[in-house]
Design a protein around this motif. Structure first.
Motif, PDB file in Angstrom:
ATOM      1  N   THR A 196      -1.283   2.888   0.002  1.00  0.00           N
ATOM      2  CA  THR A 196      -1.040   1.550  -0.550  1.00  0.00           C
ATOM      3  C   THR A 196       0.319   1.448  -1.231  1.00  0.00           C
ATOM      4  OG1 THR A 196      -2.277   2.187  -2.548  1.00  0.00           O
ATOM      5  CG2 THR A 196      -3.484   1.023  -0.822  1.00  0.00           C
ATOM      6  N   GLY A 197       0.712   2.495  -1.952  1.00  0.00           N
ATOM      7  CA  GLY A 197       2.011   2.464  -2.615  1.00  0.00           C
ATOM      8  C   GLY A 197       3.168   2.419  -1.627  1.00  0.00           C
ATOM      9  N   LYS A 198       3.066   3.215  -0.558  1.00  0.00           N
ATOM     10  CA  LYS A 198       4.117   3.229   0.462  1.00  0.00           C
ATOM     11  C   LYS A 198       4.187   1.893   1.196  1.00  0.00           C
ATOM     12  CE  LYS A 198       4.037   8.227   1.283  1.00  0.00           C
ATOM     13  NZ  LYS A 198       3.720   9.307   2.250  1.00  0.00           N
ATOM     14  N   TRP A 199       3.026   1.334   1.511  1.00  0.00           N
ATOM     15  CA  TRP A 199       3.010   0.039   2.197  1.00  0.00           C
ATOM     16  C   TRP A 199       3.597  -1.057   1.317  1.00  0.00           C
ATOM     17  CZ3 TRP A 199      -2.746   0.742   4.072  1.00  0.00           C
ATOM     18  CH2 TRP A 199      -2.755   1.657   5.120  1.00  0.00           C
ATOM     19  N   PHE A 200       3.372  -0.979   0.021  1.00  0.00           N
ATOM     20  CA  PHE A 200       3.963  -1.940  -0.910  1.00  0.00           C
ATOM     21  C   PHE A 200       5.485  -1.910  -0.784  1.00  0.00           C
ATOM     22  CE2 PHE A 200       5.825  -3.312  -4.859  1.00  0.00           C
ATOM     23  CZ  PHE A 200       5.006  -4.322  -5.336  1.00  0.00           C
ATOM     24  N   ASP A 201       6.061  -0.695  -0.766  1.00  0.00           N
ATOM     25  CA  ASP A 201       7.512  -0.553  -0.669  1.00  0.00           C
ATOM     26  C   ASP A 201       8.040  -0.990   0.702  1.00  0.00           C
ATOM     27  OD1 ASP A 201       7.809   0.486  -3.271  1.00  0.00           O
ATOM     28  OD2 ASP A 201       7.306   2.504  -2.587  1.00  0.00           O
ATOM     29  N   GLN A 202       7.266  -0.732   1.753  1.00  0.00           N
ATOM     30  CA  GLN A 202       7.741  -1.010   3.111  1.00  0.00           C
ATOM     31  C   GLN A 202       7.583  -2.473   3.509  1.00  0.00           C
ATOM     32  OE1 GLN A 202       5.632   1.696   5.653  1.00  0.00           O
ATOM     33  NE2 GLN A 202       6.736   3.508   4.955  1.00  0.00           N
ATOM     34  N   TYR A 203       6.459  -3.078   3.135  1.00  0.00           N
ATOM     35  CA  TYR A 203       6.132  -4.401   3.670  1.00  0.00           C
ATOM     36  C   TYR A 203       6.101  -5.512   2.618  1.00  0.00           C
ATOM     37  CZ  TYR A 203       4.626  -1.317   7.432  1.00  0.00           C
ATOM     38  OH  TYR A 203       4.586  -0.355   8.394  1.00  0.00           O
ATOM     39  N   GLY A 204       6.204  -5.169   1.347  1.00  0.00           N
ATOM     40  CA  GLY A 204       6.206  -6.197   0.315  1.00  0.00           C
ATOM     41  C   GLY A 204       4.863  -6.376  -0.363  1.00  0.00           C
ATOM     42  N   GLU A 205       4.887  -7.052  -1.501  1.00  0.00           N
ATOM     43  CA  GLU A 205       3.689  -7.157  -2.328  1.00  0.00           C
ATOM     44  C   GLU A 205       2.578  -8.001  -1.716  1.00  0.00           C
ATOM     45  OE1 GLU A 205       6.898  -9.457  -4.821  1.00  0.00           O
ATOM     46  OE2 GLU A 205       6.892  -7.811  -3.368  1.00  0.00           O
ATOM     47  N   ASN A 206       2.919  -9.061  -0.992  1.00  0.00           N
ATOM     48  CA  ASN A 206       1.876  -9.939  -0.446  1.00  0.00           C
ATOM     49  C   ASN A 206       0.944  -9.208   0.516  1.00  0.00           C
ATOM     50  OD1 ASN A 206       3.013 -11.962  -1.918  1.00  0.00           O
ATOM     51  ND2 ASN A 206       3.778 -13.151  -0.186  1.00  0.00           N
ATOM     52  N   ILE A 207       1.510  -8.306   1.301  1.00  0.00           N
ATOM     53  CA  ILE A 207       0.725  -7.554   2.284  1.00  0.00           C
ATOM     54  C   ILE A 207      -0.306  -6.669   1.594  1.00  0.00           C
ATOM     55  CG2 ILE A 207       0.870  -5.788   4.105  1.00  0.00           C
ATOM     56  CD1 ILE A 207       1.913  -8.513   4.918  1.00  0.00           C
ATOM     57  N   ILE A 208      -0.050  -6.275   0.364  1.00  0.00           N
ATOM     58  CA  ILE A 208      -0.965  -5.415  -0.395  1.00  0.00           C
ATOM     59  C   ILE A 208      -1.849  -6.235  -1.317  1.00  0.00           C
ATOM     60  CG2 ILE A 208      -1.094  -3.575  -2.123  1.00  0.00           C
ATOM     61  CD1 ILE A 208      -0.279  -2.646   0.663  1.00  0.00           C
ATOM     62  N   VAL A 209      -1.273  -7.139  -2.078  1.00  0.00           N
ATOM     63  CA  VAL A 209      -2.010  -7.840  -3.135  1.00  0.00           C
ATOM     64  C   VAL A 209      -3.100  -8.749  -2.574  1.00  0.00           C
ATOM     65  CG1 VAL A 209      -1.817  -9.565  -4.981  1.00  0.00           C
ATOM     66  CG2 VAL A 209      -0.159  -7.708  -4.828  1.00  0.00           C
ATOM     67  N   ILE A 210      -2.774  -9.568  -1.578  1.00  0.00           N
ATOM     68  CA  ILE A 210      -3.753 -10.537  -1.074  1.00  0.00           C
ATOM     69  C   ILE A 210      -4.977  -9.853  -0.458  1.00  0.00           C
ATOM     70  CG2 ILE A 210      -4.131 -12.407   0.590  1.00  0.00           C
ATOM     71  CD1 ILE A 210      -1.227 -13.297   0.028  1.00  0.00           C
ATOM     72  N   PRO A 211      -4.821  -8.870   0.448  1.00  0.00           N
ATOM     73  CA  PRO A 211      -6.015  -8.165   0.938  1.00  0.00           C
ATOM     74  C   PRO A 211      -6.779  -7.446  -0.176  1.00  0.00           C
ATOM     75  CG  PRO A 211      -4.145  -7.739   2.370  1.00  0.00           C
ATOM     76  CD  PRO A 211      -3.606  -8.424   1.155  1.00  0.00           C
ATOM     77  N   ALA A 212      -6.068  -6.904  -1.163  1.00  0.00           N
ATOM     78  CA  ALA A 212      -6.740  -6.191  -2.265  1.00  0.00           C
ATOM     79  C   ALA A 212      -7.627  -7.136  -3.065  1.00  0.00           C
ATOM     80  CB  ALA A 212      -5.707  -5.530  -3.171  1.00  0.00           C
ATOM     81  N   ILE A 213      -7.193  -8.379  -3.241  1.00  0.00           N
ATOM     82  CA  ILE A 213      -8.027  -9.362  -3.956  1.00  0.00           C
ATOM     83  C   ILE A 213      -9.309  -9.622  -3.175  1.00  0.00           C
ATOM     84  CG2 ILE A 213      -8.177 -11.739  -4.779  1.00  0.00           C
ATOM     85  CD1 ILE A 213      -5.174 -11.658  -5.327  1.00  0.00           C
ATOM     86  N   PHE A 214      -9.199  -9.781  -1.866  1.00  0.00           N
ATOM     87  CA  PHE A 214     -10.392 -10.013  -1.042  1.00  0.00           C
ATOM     88  C   PHE A 214     -11.330  -8.795  -1.079  1.00  0.00           C
ATOM     89  CE2 PHE A 214      -7.788 -13.345   1.123  1.00  0.00           C
ATOM     90  CZ  PHE A 214      -8.680 -14.394   0.964  1.00  0.00           C
ATOM     91  N   ILE A 215     -10.767  -7.593  -1.040  1.00  0.00           N
ATOM     92  CA  ILE A 215     -11.591  -6.374  -1.096  1.00  0.00           C
ATOM     93  C   ILE A 215     -12.316  -6.284  -2.432  1.00  0.00           C
ATOM     94  CG2 ILE A 215     -11.488  -3.845  -1.166  1.00  0.00           C
ATOM     95  CD1 ILE A 215      -9.152  -4.064   0.864  1.00  0.00           C
ATOM     96  N   PHE A 216     -11.611  -6.603  -3.501  1.00  0.00           N
ATOM     97  CA  PHE A 216     -12.221  -6.634  -4.836  1.00  0.00           C
ATOM     98  C   PHE A 216     -13.380  -7.633  -4.863  1.00  0.00           C
ATOM     99  CE2 PHE A 216     -11.343  -7.910  -9.538  1.00  0.00           C
ATOM    100  CZ  PHE A 216     -12.420  -7.144  -9.963  1.00  0.00           C
ATOM    101  N   SER A 217     -13.190  -8.792  -4.256  1.00  0.00           N
ATOM    102  CA  SER A 217     -14.226  -9.821  -4.210  1.00  0.00           C
ATOM    103  C   SER A 217     -15.463  -9.330  -3.451  1.00  0.00           C
ATOM    104  CB  SER A 217     -13.675 -11.083  -3.544  1.00  0.00           C
ATOM    105  OG  SER A 217     -14.689 -12.046  -3.360  1.00  0.00           O
ATOM    106  N   ILE A 218     -15.252  -8.679  -2.319  1.00  0.00           N
ATOM    107  CA  ILE A 218     -16.381  -8.152  -1.532  1.00  0.00           C
ATOM    108  C   ILE A 218     -17.143  -7.110  -2.340  1.00  0.00           C
ATOM    109  CG2 ILE A 218     -17.018  -6.860   0.547  1.00  0.00           C
ATOM    110  CD1 ILE A 218     -14.533  -8.155   1.897  1.00  0.00           C
ATOM    111  N   GLY A 219     -16.405  -6.256  -3.050  1.00  0.00           N
ATOM    112  CA  GLY A 219     -17.040  -5.243  -3.884  1.00  0.00           C
ATOM    113  C   GLY A 219     -17.914  -5.865  -4.968  1.00  0.00           C
ATOM    114  N   MET A 220     -17.437  -6.940  -5.580  1.00  0.00           N
ATOM    115  CA  MET A 220     -18.220  -7.614  -6.618  1.00  0.00           C
ATOM    116  C   MET A 220     -19.467  -8.275  -6.024  1.00  0.00           C
ATOM    117  SD  MET A 220     -16.848  -7.200  -9.636  1.00  0.00           S
ATOM    118  CE  MET A 220     -17.056  -8.574 -10.759  1.00  0.00           C
TER     119      MET A 220
END
Length: 397
Positions: free
Chosen positions: A261-285
């Motif tokens: 996740t850290g490498k992808w953040f640097d390579q592809y930008g924050e949106n590619i990491i943050v938006i899917p992470a919010i959805f994953i957090f939601s599914i977990g809840m």
């Protein structure tokens, strides 16, 4: 050539930060119990030991963020870990609730200062080209402490005495102090240093960081229900034994995902990491609210670890990238707003859970978290695509 990440200074920053948060989480779960059992405090007042601590940390953060940039990293670090270490020794003499609250307030000051300067130090020693990856590993030191702290604290008070608990916390605080002394960072250019030790009203919070900090506060508000009540929820649904492994699964998934996740953040930008992470957090809840078996409960822990555990370092990195020359102010602003989300959430979700129950609380929280995607895009995400593309092209050149 790839710049080195795991330098001695970075290792010491992560280690010192780990021990600070380890003491925090050990005392987070044990001080309310100590207040009730040893000081005969009513349950309705025992929560003050957490509230007072967080209050002092929130108050000192904006000032310490300015001082980190004005005075320097190492003087602030030494001051912070000294306060944290010395106040840990005061617990041996906590014979009244008023005295305990005073100790908690003092240690909260050391915690607020220390965690602010640690964020700035991490930003200093992590190469710019590996910022997302490095800050992710730095944040993992907090996540590991969150898993180990409650386990160590509850084990100590169940098998030993409170004197042993305080001795262990003092030892860990001493290790935070000792490892912090070995951190070496480049000096901030004098031209970049604030001239005054007292910031103006506009200098208390870094305005450019507020959008991502507010988004982080909503994330923290949702997560506070997990931090405060997941064990109670598990007990209510007959999965108390599985609950002890909830944060273990959380940590394992976090450890396995962090290198990517850290490498992808640097390579592809924050949106590619943050938006899917919010959805994953939601599914977990959602899974947490609907869990009827241990497998589903633990799966929820893994998804929450992947989602929330990715979001916090990502948003902290975004905050630091906003004002790289004011890392102290950026860190202080982010965590001041973030801690308000955690603190207010712990209070609010208790009221909501009492009315609707924990199942409904967690299921409805998953809907609330999905809505945070819109908040993130509105406040920050919609401005980033072009900016990241430009930064990638400049690195390739």
């Amino acid at each position: 050539m790839k710049q080195p990440l795991w330098t001695k200074s970075f290792l010491n920053v992560c280690t010192s930060n780990f021990f600070i948060f380890l003491v925090f989480y050990i005392l987070f779960v044990t001080m309310p119990i100590f207040s009730i059992e040893q000081l005969q405090v009513p349950e309705s007042r025992a929560g003050l030991v957490v509230t007072v601590f967080l209050l002092s940390a929130i108050i000192i953060r904006p000032l310490s963020g300015h001082w980190v940039d004005a005075i320097g990293r190492m003087p602030m670090l030494i001051t912070a870990v000294t306060i944290f270490f010395v106040s840990s020794g005061f617990y041996f003499f906590a014979e009244s609730f008023g005295w305990l609250l005073l100790i908690r307030f003092i240690q909260g000051i050391g915690f607020g200062m220390g965690t602010t300067v640690m964020g700035a130090l991490a930003a200093d020693v992590v190469p710019d080209s590996r910022k997302g990856e490095g800050m992710g590993y730095f944040a993992m030191s907090m996540n590991l402490a969150m898993v180990a702290g409650p386990f160590v604290g509850l084990t100590l008070i169940q098998s030993y005495t409170y004197t042993t608990l305080f001795a262990v916390c003092t030892l860990f605080a001493g290790l935070a102090f000792a490892t912090g002394l070995f951190i070496r960072v480049p000096k901030l250019p004098e031209a970049d240093r604030p001239q005054s030790l007292m910031p103006g009203v506009n200098g208390l919070l870094e305005k450019s960081v507020l959008p991502v900090a507010l988004t982080g506060a909503f994330i923290a508000l949702a997560y506070s229900s997990v931090l405060s009540f997941v064990s109670v929820h598990a007990k209510n649904i007959g999965l108390e034994e599985a609950a002890s492994y909830f944060f273990v699964v959380y940590a394992v998934v976090l450890l396995l995902s962090r290198p990517f996740t850290g490498k992808w953040f640097d390579q592809y930008g924050e949106n590619i990491i943050v938006i899917p992470a919010i959805f994953i957090f939601s599914i977990g809840m959602y899974l947490l609210g609907s869990a009827q078996t241990a497998f589903v409960l633990l799966a929820a822990g893994g998804l929450i670890g992947l989602g929330y555990g990715t979001l916090v370092p990502s948003m902290q990195t975004i905050a630091l990238q906003k004002v790289p020359k004011r890392a102290g102010a950026a860190t202080a602003t982010f965590f001041t707003i973030f801690d308000i989300g955690i603190g207010s959430g712990s209070f609010l979700v208790g009221i909501v859970a009492e009315s609707v129950g924990f199942r409904s609380l967690y299921v409805n929280s998953s809907i609330f978290i999905v809505l945070i995607v819109g908040v993130y895009i509105l406040l920050h995400g919609r401005f980033q695509r072009g900016k990241h593309k430009k930064s990638v092209q400049s690195r390739e050149v």
